[in-house]
Scaffold this motif. Structure first.
Motif, PDB file in Angstrom:
ATOM      1  N   SER A 298       0.849  -1.186   0.000  1.00 43.31           N
ATOM      2  CA  SER A 298       0.000   0.000   0.000  1.00 43.31           C
ATOM      3  C   SER A 298       0.888   1.240   0.000  1.00 43.31           C
ATOM      4  CB  SER A 298      -0.938  -0.034   1.219  1.00 43.31           C
ATOM      5  OG  SER A 298      -1.860   1.037   1.177  1.00 43.31           O
ATOM      6  N   VAL A 299       0.460   2.290   0.662  1.00 42.67           N
ATOM      7  CA  VAL A 299       1.311   3.465   0.865  1.00 42.67           C
ATOM      8  C   VAL A 299       1.500   3.636   2.362  1.00 42.67           C
ATOM      9  CG1 VAL A 299       0.625   4.633  -1.259  1.00 42.67           C
ATOM     10  CG2 VAL A 299      -0.689   5.007   0.832  1.00 42.67           C
ATOM     11  N   ALA A 300       2.565   4.311   2.748  1.00 41.38           N
ATOM     12  CA  ALA A 300       2.890   4.433   4.165  1.00 41.38           C
ATOM     13  C   ALA A 300       1.815   5.208   4.913  1.00 41.38           C
ATOM     14  CB  ALA A 300       4.240   5.125   4.325  1.00 41.38           C
ATOM     15  N   HIS A 301       1.456   4.706   6.089  1.00 39.80           N
ATOM     16  CA  HIS A 301       0.548   5.384   7.003  1.00 39.80           C
ATOM     17  C   HIS A 301       1.311   5.675   8.295  1.00 39.80           C
ATOM     18  CE1 HIS A 301      -2.108   3.459   4.137  1.00 39.80           C
ATOM     19  NE2 HIS A 301      -3.149   4.096   4.624  1.00 39.80           N
ATOM     20  N   ALA A 302       0.689   6.415   9.178  1.00 39.89           N
ATOM     21  CA  ALA A 302       1.306   6.702  10.478  1.00 39.89           C
ATOM     22  C   ALA A 302       0.223   6.704  11.552  1.00 39.89           C
ATOM     23  CB  ALA A 302       2.030   8.051  10.452  1.00 39.89           C
ATOM     24  N   SER A 303       0.558   6.177  12.728  1.00 42.84           N
ATOM     25  CA  SER A 303      -0.405   6.159  13.835  1.00 42.84           C
ATOM     26  C   SER A 303      -0.608   7.582  14.357  1.00 42.84           C
ATOM     27  CB  SER A 303       0.099   5.247  14.963  1.00 42.84           C
ATOM     28  OG  SER A 303       1.391   5.645  15.380  1.00 42.84           O
ATOM     29  N   MET A 304      -1.860   7.961  14.548  1.00 43.90           N
ATOM     30  CA  MET A 304      -2.190   9.310  15.004  1.00 43.90           C
ATOM     31  C   MET A 304      -2.095   9.448  16.511  1.00 43.90           C
ATOM     32  SD  MET A 304      -2.676  10.781  12.179  1.00 43.90           S
ATOM     33  CE  MET A 304      -3.311  12.346  12.774  1.00 43.90           C
ATOM     34  N   ALA A 305      -2.078   8.310  17.196  1.00 38.29           N
ATOM     35  CA  ALA A 305      -1.953   8.305  18.655  1.00 38.29           C
ATOM     36  C   ALA A 305      -1.336   6.969  19.059  1.00 38.29           C
ATOM     37  CB  ALA A 305      -3.316   8.493  19.318  1.00 38.29           C
ATOM     38  N   GLU A 306      -0.845   6.883  20.271  1.00 35.76           N
ATOM     39  CA  GLU A 306      -0.292   5.614  20.749  1.00 35.76           C
ATOM     40  C   GLU A 306      -1.370   4.550  20.746  1.00 35.76           C
ATOM     41  OE1 GLU A 306       1.216   3.968  24.974  1.00 35.76           O
ATOM     42  OE2 GLU A 306       2.476   5.585  24.136  1.00 35.76           O
ATOM     43  N   ALA A 307      -1.003   3.364  20.281  1.00 32.68           N
ATOM     44  CA  ALA A 307      -1.980   2.288  20.172  1.00 32.68           C
ATOM     45  C   ALA A 307      -1.303   0.956  20.444  1.00 32.68           C
ATOM     46  CB  ALA A 307      -2.613   2.293  18.783  1.00 32.68           C
ATOM     47  N   THR A 308      -2.124  -0.083  20.690  1.00 29.55           N
ATOM     48  CA  THR A 308      -1.625  -1.441  20.896  1.00 29.55           C
ATOM     49  C   THR A 308      -2.203  -2.337  19.823  1.00 29.55           C
ATOM     50  OG1 THR A 308      -1.476  -1.108  23.292  1.00 29.55           O
ATOM     51  CG2 THR A 308      -1.480  -3.375  22.484  1.00 29.55           C
ATOM     52  N   LEU A 309      -1.340  -3.113  19.163  1.00 27.76           N
ATOM     53  CA  LEU A 309      -1.765  -4.013  18.099  1.00 27.76           C
ATOM     54  C   LEU A 309      -1.091  -5.360  18.310  1.00 27.76           C
ATOM     55  CD1 LEU A 309      -3.266  -4.463  15.395  1.00 27.76           C
ATOM     56  CD2 LEU A 309      -1.189  -3.685  14.239  1.00 27.76           C
ATOM     57  N   ASN A 310      -1.893  -6.389  18.557  1.00 27.43           N
ATOM     58  CA  ASN A 310      -1.368  -7.744  18.770  1.00 27.43           C
ATOM     59  C   ASN A 310      -0.270  -7.778  19.828  1.00 27.43           C
ATOM     60  OD1 ASN A 310      -3.123  -8.755  16.847  1.00 27.43           O
ATOM     61  ND2 ASN A 310      -1.593  -8.745  15.210  1.00 27.43           N
ATOM     62  N   GLY A 311      -0.454  -6.997  20.878  1.00 26.84           N
ATOM     63  CA  GLY A 311       0.500  -6.984  21.974  1.00 26.84           C
ATOM     64  C   GLY A 311       1.663  -6.038  21.800  1.00 26.84           C
ATOM     65  N   TYR A 312       1.763  -5.398  20.657  1.00 27.19           N
ATOM     66  CA  TYR A 312       2.845  -4.445  20.409  1.00 27.19           C
ATOM     67  C   TYR A 312       2.348  -3.023  20.628  1.00 27.19           C
ATOM     68  CZ  TYR A 312       5.377  -8.296  18.168  1.00 27.19           C
ATOM     69  OH  TYR A 312       6.019  -9.477  17.917  1.00 27.19           O
ATOM     70  N   THR A 313       3.155  -2.234  21.309  1.00 27.92           N
ATOM     71  CA  THR A 313       2.826  -0.830  21.513  1.00 27.92           C
ATOM     72  C   THR A 313       3.370  -0.015  20.344  1.00 27.92           C
ATOM     73  OG1 THR A 313       2.882  -1.057  23.914  1.00 27.92           O
ATOM     74  CG2 THR A 313       3.122   1.174  23.012  1.00 27.92           C
ATOM     75  N   LEU A 314       2.488   0.755  19.726  1.00 25.76           N
ATOM     76  CA  LEU A 314       2.865   1.602  18.603  1.00 25.76           C
ATOM     77  C   LEU A 314       2.838   3.050  19.065  1.00 25.76           C
ATOM     78  CD1 LEU A 314       0.648  -0.032  15.814  1.00 25.76           C
ATOM     79  CD2 LEU A 314       2.985  -0.625  16.481  1.00 25.76           C
ATOM     80  N   PRO A 315       3.984   3.687  19.244  1.00 25.19           N
ATOM     81  CA  PRO A 315       3.993   5.095  19.646  1.00 25.19           C
ATOM     82  C   PRO A 315       3.340   5.968  18.581  1.00 25.19           C
ATOM     83  CG  PRO A 315       6.168   4.088  19.913  1.00 25.19           C
ATOM     84  CD  PRO A 315       5.334   3.131  19.134  1.00 25.19           C
ATOM     85  N   LYS A 316       2.881   7.117  18.993  1.00 28.13           N
ATOM     86  CA  LYS A 316       2.318   8.073  18.047  1.00 28.13           C
ATOM     87  C   LYS A 316       3.366   8.397  16.980  1.00 28.13           C
ATOM     88  CE  LYS A 316       0.400  12.747  17.721  1.00 28.13           C
ATOM     89  NZ  LYS A 316       0.012  13.987  18.455  1.00 28.13           N
ATOM     90  N   GLY A 317       2.926   8.424  15.720  1.00 34.44           N
ATOM     91  CA  GLY A 317       3.840   8.733  14.624  1.00 34.44           C
ATOM     92  C   GLY A 317       4.548   7.530  14.044  1.00 34.44           C
ATOM     93  N   THR A 318       4.238   6.326  14.533  1.00 32.39           N
ATOM     94  CA  THR A 318       4.863   5.121  13.987  1.00 32.39           C
ATOM     95  C   THR A 318       4.452   4.920  12.532  1.00 32.39           C
ATOM     96  OG1 THR A 318       4.861   4.041  16.153  1.00 32.39           O
ATOM     97  CG2 THR A 318       5.082   2.619  14.226  1.00 32.39           C
ATOM     98  N   ILE A 319       5.437   4.693  11.664  1.00 32.32           N
ATOM     99  CA  ILE A 319       5.145   4.437  10.250  1.00 32.32           C
ATOM    100  C   ILE A 319       4.602   3.015  10.100  1.00 32.32           C
ATOM    101  CG2 ILE A 319       6.090   4.319   7.920  1.00 32.32           C
ATOM    102  CD1 ILE A 319       5.957   7.118   9.108  1.00 32.32           C
ATOM    103  N   LEU A 320       3.483   2.874   9.410  1.00 33.93           N
ATOM    104  CA  LEU A 320       2.818   1.585   9.235  1.00 33.93           C
ATOM    105  C   LEU A 320       2.686   1.275   7.747  1.00 33.93           C
ATOM    106  CD1 LEU A 320      -0.070   2.232  11.803  1.00 33.93           C
ATOM    107  CD2 LEU A 320       2.045   0.962  12.200  1.00 33.93           C
ATOM    108  N   LEU A 321       3.048   0.060   7.386  1.00 36.08           N
ATOM    109  CA  LEU A 321       2.960  -0.387   5.996  1.00 36.08           C
ATOM    110  C   LEU A 321       2.052  -1.613   5.930  1.00 36.08           C
ATOM    111  CD1 LEU A 321       6.732  -0.098   5.029  1.00 36.08           C
ATOM    112  CD2 LEU A 321       4.899   1.457   4.371  1.00 36.08           C
ATOM    113  N   PRO A 322       0.817  -1.470   5.469  1.00 36.61           N
ATOM    114  CA  PRO A 322      -0.097  -2.616   5.391  1.00 36.61           C
ATOM    115  C   PRO A 322       0.406  -3.648   4.381  1.00 36.61           C
ATOM    116  CG  PRO A 322      -1.267  -0.519   5.176  1.00 36.61           C
ATOM    117  CD  PRO A 322       0.189  -0.216   5.048  1.00 36.61           C
ATOM    118  N   GLY A 323       0.504  -4.890   4.786  1.00 32.30           N
ATOM    119  CA  GLY A 323       0.997  -5.949   3.902  1.00 32.30           C
ATOM    120  C   GLY A 323      -0.124  -6.531   3.066  1.00 32.30           C
ATOM    121  N   LEU A 324      -0.534  -5.821   2.025  1.00 27.10           N
ATOM    122  CA  LEU A 324      -1.672  -6.260   1.216  1.00 27.10           C
ATOM    123  C   LEU A 324      -1.368  -7.565   0.482  1.00 27.10           C
ATOM    124  CD1 LEU A 324      -2.813  -2.843  -0.333  1.00 27.10           C
ATOM    125  CD2 LEU A 324      -3.494  -3.904   1.827  1.00 27.10           C
TER     126      LEU A 324
END
Length: 430
Positions: A298-324
């Protein structure tokens, strides 16, 4: 003396880096696809609301007629009724994909953006523009690649890291958009709206200082590039991959032929009104988009706030790449993802099941050209399969489903030649 030289050289590099950090964001306006909140919300809402009025993402007869004209033009080329040695070989009539389709998709997109389809005299320019767009998306990847993450490196090694290809491709597209903008601005009238570009010019002329998000010429050009680049790369790639899949699976091609014959006949081109009545053809398109994911990360996204995904903490601003592509090839979801099997999207009665594919991403930030791209793919591929049996010339190296591709933001197939064999006539549907 050597120490003094090294200190001076380091100082020059630091000055360049500082200037780069200040200038880089201004050099590449975000348009819609790369904008962050709140600019993304404003520009996306503005672009979608205005483009929908012109038929983008919905049924709109003028746009469908423009598309049908380009479909007919492509069929004339494939049948030899029109000749272009850049994309059609005189010796055996083979047509080059995806190159032969660059003009088609650019022309339809430009009729939406600037109110007119480029004439035949622009064919060579649009072919080169398509190749420049392909060059641009292959010069970097979804992670941003070295030159995007550390742009100051261009001062140390201008010809490395894909920079030259990226800049050349990017500039070709933006120059074309800018040229069109200048032409339309010269004849602009606030009393008559002709196309999307007129709406953008009108927005530019409004005082937007109170919004803090001015809609200026750079933003208009970036938005135009956001429309043009996917048309020249993602949509043409999807159509080329559909052709490759059908050549490699003639039994699927035959089933689509028979379905189109029974529903549409040969007296007219397939239209979007036929789409609900062609479930196997629609399932084939879905399978193409699943099996050959054009934009794997996909295209790069970023977390708008701190979040938890599958037990991992994602700080605000973390770059996310969806594995389509990883999702589309997950055996836990699809069972036999490596196989090309349109039937996976049909129930036992032949009706379409809910679509679980994500070729255009998902959620609020999914590609805003999703519906337009799907409609275009249906109309172009439908017209081709109505008229032709698609085969590979015997003189060419055999195609494979996972054949030669180049990898960037968009995974694109190497150009390949296809013979379009005219199908036997059948009685027309009334």
């Amino acid at each position: 003396m050597l120490t003094l030289f090294l200190v001076a050289a380091l100082a020059v590099v630091l000055v360049m880096l500082y200037r780069e950090l200040l200038a880089w964001p201004k050099n590449f306006p975000p348009g819609v696809s790369l904008a962050n909140e709140p600019a993304w919300r404003r520009h996306r809402r503005f672009s979608l609301s205005q483009l929908r009025d012109l038929g983008f993402g919905r049924r709109f007869q003028p746009l469908e007629l423009e598309t049908a004209a380009e479909v007919s033009d492509l069929l004339d080329l494939m049948a030899g009724r029109r000749h272009d040695q850049s994309v059609r070989r005189p010796c055996d009539g083979a047509v080059l994909f995806p190159d032969a389709t660059y003009r088609c998709f650019a022309a339809v997109t430009w009729s939406l953006f600037a109110g007119t389809r480029p004439g035949r005299a622009a064919d060579r320019q649009l072919l080169l523009l398509g190749r420049r767009g392909r060059q641009s998306v292959l010069a970097t990847d979804a992670t941003g690649n070295t030159i995007i993450q550390t742009p100051w490196l261009r001062h140390l090694s201008p010809g490395q890291f894909g920079l030259a290809d990226f800049v050349q491709g990017h500039n070709a597209l933006t120059d074309y958009v800018k040229q069109t903008f200048d032409e339309q601005l010269a004849t602009y009238s606030e009393h008559h709206t002709r196309h999307f570009l007129d709406v953008c010019i009108k927005e530019m002329k409004k005082d937007s200082a109170d919004q803090g998000l001015p809609f200026d010429i750079d933003q208009v050009i970036a938005t135009g590039t956001d429309l043009l680049l996917p048309s020249l790369t993602v949509t043409t790639t999807a159509l080329a991959e559909a052709v490759r899949c059908l050549v490699l699976h003639p039994e699927v091609q035959t089933k689509v032929h028979l379905e189109i014959d029974s529903v549409v006949g040969r007296g007219r081109l397939p239209t979007l009104e036929d789409r609900p009545n062609l479930p196997y053809f629609e399932a084939t398109i879905r399978e193409v988009l699943r099996r050959k994911t054009a934009v794997p990360l996909s295209v790069a996204h970023a977390s708008m706030a701190e979040a938890t995904l599958n037990g991992y903490t994602l700080p605000k601003g973390t770059i996310l790449l969806p594995g389509l592509e990883a999702f589309h090839m997950n055996p836990e979801v699809w069972g036999d993802p490596e196989n090309f099997r349109p039937e996976r999207f049909l129930d036992e009665t032949g009706k379409l099941l809910p679509d679980r594919t994500l070729p255009f991403g998902g959620g609020r930030r999914e590609c805003f050209g999703k519906t337009y791209a799907r409609n275009s793919l249906f109309l172009f591929l439908g017209g081709m399969l109505q008229s032709f049996i698609l085969q590979q010339p015997q003189s060419e190296k055999p195609l494979t489903l996972d054949g030669l591709c180049e990898y960037g933001i968009v995974t694109t197939p190497d150009s390949f030649w296809i013979n379009a064999v005219q199908r036997p006539e059948v009685p027309s549907k009334n």
